[in-house]
Design a protein around this motif. Structure first.
Motif, PDB file in Angstrom:
ATOM      1  N   GLY A 176       0.793  -1.226   0.000  1.00  0.00           N
ATOM      2  CA  GLY A 176       0.000   0.000   0.000  1.00  0.00           C
ATOM      3  C   GLY A 176       0.818   1.266   0.000  1.00  0.00           C
ATOM      4  O   GLY A 176       0.292   2.349   0.276  1.00  0.00           O
ATOM      5  N   ASP A 177       2.116   1.162  -0.333  1.00  0.00           N
ATOM      6  CA  ASP A 177       3.037   2.308  -0.289  1.00  0.00           C
ATOM      7  C   ASP A 177       3.081   2.950   1.094  1.00  0.00           C
ATOM      8  O   ASP A 177       3.364   4.141   1.229  1.00  0.00           O
ATOM      9  N   ASP A 178       2.805   2.148   2.110  1.00  0.00           N
ATOM     10  CA  ASP A 178       2.855   2.609   3.496  1.00  0.00           C
ATOM     11  C   ASP A 178       4.229   2.252   4.064  1.00  0.00           C
ATOM     12  O   ASP A 178       4.553   1.068   4.205  1.00  0.00           O
ATOM     13  N   PRO A 179       5.067   3.251   4.370  1.00  0.00           N
ATOM     14  CA  PRO A 179       6.425   2.956   4.833  1.00  0.00           C
ATOM     15  C   PRO A 179       6.473   2.165   6.132  1.00  0.00           C
ATOM     16  O   PRO A 179       7.506   1.576   6.458  1.00  0.00           O
ATOM     17  N   THR A 180       5.363   2.122   6.870  1.00  0.00           N
ATOM     18  CA  THR A 180       5.331   1.332   8.104  1.00  0.00           C
ATOM     19  C   THR A 180       4.911  -0.116   7.854  1.00  0.00           C
ATOM     20  O   THR A 180       4.985  -0.941   8.761  1.00  0.00           O
ATOM     21  N   ALA A 181       4.449  -0.407   6.648  1.00  0.00           N
ATOM     22  CA  ALA A 181       4.022  -1.771   6.312  1.00  0.00           C
ATOM     23  C   ALA A 181       5.211  -2.585   5.826  1.00  0.00           C
ATOM     24  O   ALA A 181       6.271  -2.054   5.499  1.00  0.00           O
ATOM     25  N   GLY A 182       5.018  -3.885   5.774  1.00  0.00           N
ATOM     26  CA  GLY A 182       6.084  -4.758   5.308  1.00  0.00           C
ATOM     27  C   GLY A 182       6.352  -4.583   3.823  1.00  0.00           C
ATOM     28  O   GLY A 182       5.526  -4.041   3.077  1.00  0.00           O
ATOM     29  N   SER A 183       7.533  -5.033   3.395  1.00  0.00           N
ATOM     30  CA  SER A 183       7.907  -4.985   1.984  1.00  0.00           C
ATOM     31  C   SER A 183       7.677  -6.348   1.352  1.00  0.00           C
ATOM     32  O   SER A 183       7.922  -7.387   1.967  1.00  0.00           O
ATOM     33  N   VAL A 184       7.214  -6.323   0.115  1.00  0.00           N
ATOM     34  CA  VAL A 184       6.969  -7.556  -0.635  1.00  0.00           C
ATOM     35  C   VAL A 184       7.538  -7.389  -2.036  1.00  0.00           C
ATOM     36  O   VAL A 184       7.694  -6.258  -2.522  1.00  0.00           O
ATOM     37  N   PRO A 185       7.857  -8.496  -2.720  1.00  0.00           N
ATOM     38  CA  PRO A 185       8.274  -8.369  -4.116  1.00  0.00           C
ATOM     39  C   PRO A 185       7.179  -7.723  -4.957  1.00  0.00           C
ATOM     40  O   PRO A 185       5.993  -7.969  -4.747  1.00  0.00           O
ATOM     41  N   ARG A 186       7.577  -6.924  -5.893  1.00  0.00           N
ATOM     42  CA  ARG A 186       6.614  -6.242  -6.764  1.00  0.00           C
ATOM     43  C   ARG A 186       5.762  -7.251  -7.532  1.00  0.00           C
ATOM     44  O   ARG A 186       4.562  -7.043  -7.717  1.00  0.00           O
ATOM     45  N   CYS A 187       6.361  -8.327  -7.996  1.00  0.00           N
ATOM     46  CA  CYS A 187       5.643  -9.342  -8.776  1.00  0.00           C
ATOM     47  C   CYS A 187       5.422 -10.606  -7.947  1.00  0.00           C
ATOM     48  O   CYS A 187       6.227 -10.929  -7.070  1.00  0.00           O
ATOM     49  N   ARG A 188       4.338 -11.304  -8.255  1.00  0.00           N
ATOM     50  CA  ARG A 188       4.000 -12.538  -7.565  1.00  0.00           C
ATOM     51  C   ARG A 188       3.529 -13.554  -8.595  1.00  0.00           C
ATOM     52  O   ARG A 188       2.701 -13.235  -9.447  1.00  0.00           O
ATOM     53  N   ALA A 189       4.057 -14.747  -8.505  1.00  0.00           N
ATOM     54  CA  ALA A 189       3.705 -15.810  -9.442  1.00  0.00           C
ATOM     55  C   ALA A 189       2.866 -16.869  -8.741  1.00  0.00           C
ATOM     56  O   ALA A 189       3.112 -17.206  -7.577  1.00  0.00           O
ATOM     57  N   TYR A 190       1.875 -17.370  -9.463  1.00  0.00           N
ATOM     58  CA  TYR A 190       1.007 -18.427  -8.951  1.00  0.00           C
ATOM     59  C   TYR A 190       1.027 -19.617  -9.903  1.00  0.00           C
ATOM     60  O   TYR A 190       0.995 -19.452 -11.129  1.00  0.00           O
ATOM     61  N   ARG A 191       1.042 -20.811  -9.308  1.00  0.00           N
ATOM     62  CA  ARG A 191       0.863 -22.050 -10.060  1.00  0.00           C
ATOM     63  C   ARG A 191      -0.600 -22.453  -9.970  1.00  0.00           C
ATOM     64  O   ARG A 191      -1.160 -22.543  -8.870  1.00  0.00           O
ATOM     65  N   LEU A 192      -1.235 -22.676 -11.111  1.00  0.00           N
ATOM     66  CA  LEU A 192      -2.617 -23.113 -11.113  1.00  0.00           C
ATOM     67  C   LEU A 192      -2.703 -24.594 -10.755  1.00  0.00           C
ATOM     68  O   LEU A 192      -1.744 -25.352 -10.973  1.00  0.00           O
ATOM     69  N   PRO A 193      -3.844 -25.037 -10.221  1.00  0.00           N
ATOM     70  CA  PRO A 193      -4.014 -26.461  -9.891  1.00  0.00           C
ATOM     71  C   PRO A 193      -3.901 -27.343 -11.138  1.00  0.00           C
ATOM     72  O   PRO A 193      -4.004 -26.857 -12.272  1.00  0.00           O
ATOM     73  N   ASP A 194      -3.719 -28.620 -10.917  1.00  0.00           N
ATOM     74  CA  ASP A 194      -3.557 -29.562 -12.022  1.00  0.00           C
ATOM     75  C   ASP A 194      -4.861 -29.852 -12.755  1.00  0.00           C
ATOM     76  O   ASP A 194      -4.844 -30.504 -13.801  1.00  0.00           O
TER      77      ASP A 194
END
Length: 235
Positions: A204-222
């Motif tokens: 949320g661009d909140d400097p008090t919040a945690g940092s996360v990678p900008r991109c996130r990858a998901y694997r779909l179910p089989d």
């Protein structure tokens, strides 16, 4: 032209884009740096798609073309017989002056790419009806919750079982919340290491919040399975 030479040309255009910026930008301060996927994340996206051996990729959002070039480089590196890159950007001409598409054309990536200048919520169901099956998708379109949610709804039916969906700007609450539904209710599995070493952003661009990678990858179910409505998990 061989795949190795072609990939080298794409890589050089990507380097020039990072070094010099695009030939045209919107009249906003540091718009390219703000909007475009950073080079390190583009490299990680490219490497992830190469490792997956992708042949068909759907991309939502073209803008300045940095991620599209990385995806194109991955498709050239994998070197499947009929690679396909379907790009959706309703505003590529009207808002972005075709700058991203012209970069794709400059290195011949338009031969295997299809640009659809229609809103993703309208064209994704058409692609599904046409029978398009993709190995992966990269989503960097509208960041409004309801539009991200709809993009993911159709992409889960277009991307093959076991394929990948990669989201840009996972640090935004709207994108994170939309993705959380699919993770909690439809069995999408996050790949936490996929973008290690990539760009970090405060949630949320909140400097008090945690940092996360900008991109996130998901694997779909089989398998594509519709859960009973009684199994709904709040998200």
């Amino acid at each position: 032209m061989g795949a190795v030479e072609h990939r080298g040309q794409i890589a050089e255009v990507r380097r020039r884009l990072v070094r010099n910026g695009p030939s045209w930008t919107r009249p906003h301060e540091r718009d390219f740096e703000t909007v475009a996927l950073p080079e390190v994340d583009c490299d990680l996206l490219r490497d992830l798609l190469i490792a997956e051996g992708v042949a068909t990729v759907v991309e939502v959002g073209l803008a300045y073309g940095s991620s599209a070039l990385a995806i194109g480089e991955a498709l050239v590196a994998v070197d499947r017989p009929e690679p396909r890159h379907v790009i959706i950007d309703a505003y590529q001409e009207s808002a972005w002056s075709n700058v991203g598409w012209e970069l794709m054309r400059s290195v011949g990536l338009d031969r295997n790419a299809r640009l659809l200048t229609v809103q993703s919520s309208l064209v994704l169901p058409q692609l599904l009806a046409e029978g398009l099956v993709a190995d992966a998708a990269f989503v960097d379109g509208s960041h409004r919750f309801h539009e991200v949610f709809v993009d993911l709804y159709f992409l889960r039916k277009i991307v093959r079982p076991g394929g990948l969906v990669v989201l840009d700007d996972d640090w935004t609450p709207s994108v994170r919340t939309a993705a959380r539904y699919y993770e909690r209710n439809l069995g999408w599995t996050a790949l936490p290491d996929a973008f290690d070493g990539g760009t970090l952003r405060h949630i949320g661009d909140d400097p008090t919040a945690g940092s996360v990678p900008r991109c996130r990858a998901y694997r779909l179910p089989d398998a594509l399975v519709e859960p009973p409505f009684e199994a709904f998990q709040p998200f």
